[in-house]
Design a protein around this motif. Structure first.
Motif, PDB file in Angstrom:
ATOM      1  N   HIS A   1      43.314  42.517  41.851  1.00 46.56           N
ATOM      2  CA  HIS A   1      43.009  43.836  41.646  1.00 46.56           C
ATOM      3  C   HIS A   1      43.910  44.580  40.491  1.00 46.56           C
ATOM      4  O   HIS A   1      43.188  45.517  39.798  1.00 46.56           O
TER       5      HIS A   1
ATOM      6  N   ALA B   1      36.859  45.797  43.502  1.00 44.76           N
ATOM      7  CA  ALA B   1      37.867  44.466  43.278  1.00 44.76           C
ATOM      8  C   ALA B   1      37.850  44.021  44.832  1.00 44.76           C
ATOM      9  O   ALA B   1      38.224  44.818  45.695  1.00 44.76           O
TER      10      ALA B   1
ATOM     11  N   TYR C   1      35.965  41.888  41.342  1.00 43.20           N
ATOM     12  CA  TYR C   1      36.970  41.323  40.547  1.00 43.20           C
ATOM     13  C   TYR C   1      38.332  41.112  40.938  1.00 43.20           C
ATOM     14  O   TYR C   1      38.614  41.559  42.018  1.00 43.20           O
ATOM     15  N   LYS C   2      39.009  40.133  40.634  1.00 41.61           N
ATOM     16  CA  LYS C   2      40.448  39.677  41.130  1.00 41.61           C
ATOM     17  C   LYS C   2      41.284  39.018  39.949  1.00 41.61           C
ATOM     18  O   LYS C   2      40.469  38.620  38.990  1.00 41.61           O
TER      19      LYS C   2
END
Length: 284
Positions: free
Chosen positions: A186, A162, A183-184
């Motif tokens: 978190h 993330a 990824y975002k």
């Protein structure tokens, strides 16, 4: 034969001893980060090993500049940032030292992980809230972060799964190992959120050191390299976020900042035309 990144990464004086963190070569084939210590003497310092680990990263694949190396003392405990060295699995592996913040007992030399999921943490400072220390971190492009490290629970800060940044050379943000993106946010993936990050809409920053601002509760000075900025930021510990931030451009890469309590002055280490700048509290 070796890159210019094989170097000293941090230095701190504690109880009249000088501690130095540095990139070490293990049999010339792999690298890690270690700490040496010597009695502080202006004429001559004889160093001996203070902390080392047998774990290392193969030099051919290591990113030496992602070494971490910041140190912060709390009586007999030493907080120490260990970078990822460009690895992708190790920051998420609780059995690896890479991509972690660790706490070393200076008497027994035993150590334990206090946070994981970091790329290259550059700064550490105490806070008025004894539950946290504050940490600055070089992330991916447009993903530099400020994190609050929980001292009561080992938490995962996401890297390299993330991040709000993107990969260098990839303006789409979609390219990653095995074509996996960052990824975002978190928290949707079980990781801790940074309390502040420099987004893709801002200039590349290169956040470096951080220190408490004397005389003001929960206010800190942070420095930057690429951005050439000195930041003054206030942390809201109830909401775990930066509530305000001011920037002051010094037109110079700022590597570090320290405070002298006797002189009531801050000293900034500048890298372009190497020099030292002096700062008085802005509230004075």
């Amino acid at each position: 034969r070796f890159s210019g990144q094989d170097s000293i990464k941090g230095a701190v004086i504690h109880e009249n001893k000088l501690y130095v963190s540095f990139v070490e070569n293990e049999l010339d084939t792999c690298v890690n980060i270690q700490i040496a210590v010597g009695d502080f003497d202006l004429d001559k310092i004889v160093f001996k090993n203070f902390f080392s680990t047998s774990e290392c990263v193969e030099r051919e694949v290591a990113t030496i500049q992602h070494a971490g190396g910041k140190m912060l003392f709390d009586n007999k405990d030493l907080f120490f940032t260990v970078g990822s060295f460009g690895t992708h699995k190790e920051p998420q592996d609780s059995d690896s030292i890479f991509g972690k913040t660790i706490k070393i007992n200076t008497e027994t030399k035993s150590w334990k992980v206090i946070s994981l999921g970091h790329k290259n943490s550059q700064g550490l400072s105490f806070t008025d809230n004894n539950n946290y220390i504050i940490q600055t971190e070089h992330g991916p492009r447009f993903g530099d972060e400020i994190n609050l490290i929980d001292l009561n629970e080992v938490k995962n800060y996401g890297y390299p799964v993330a991040s709000y940044g993107i990969h260098y050379g990839d303006l789409t943000g979609n390219n990653f190992v095995e074509n996996k993106p960052f990824y975002k946010p978190h928290k949707e993936y079980g990781f801790e959120e940074p309390i502040y990050y420099w987004s893709s809409e801002m200039n590349s920053n290169g956040i470096s050191s951080i220190i408490e601002k004397q005389g003001e509760e929960n206010v800190f000075y942070a420095t930057s390299l690429n951005g050439n900025n000195l930041y003054e930021l206030k942390v809201n510990f109830s909401e775990l976020k930066v509530s305000s931030i001011l920037s002051f451009n010094l037109r110079n890469r700022i590597r570090d900042i320290i405070y002298d309590i006797e002189l009531d002055l801050y000293f900034l280490l500048l890298e372009e035309n190497p020099s030292i700048a002096i700062l008085r509290n802005m509230s004075d």
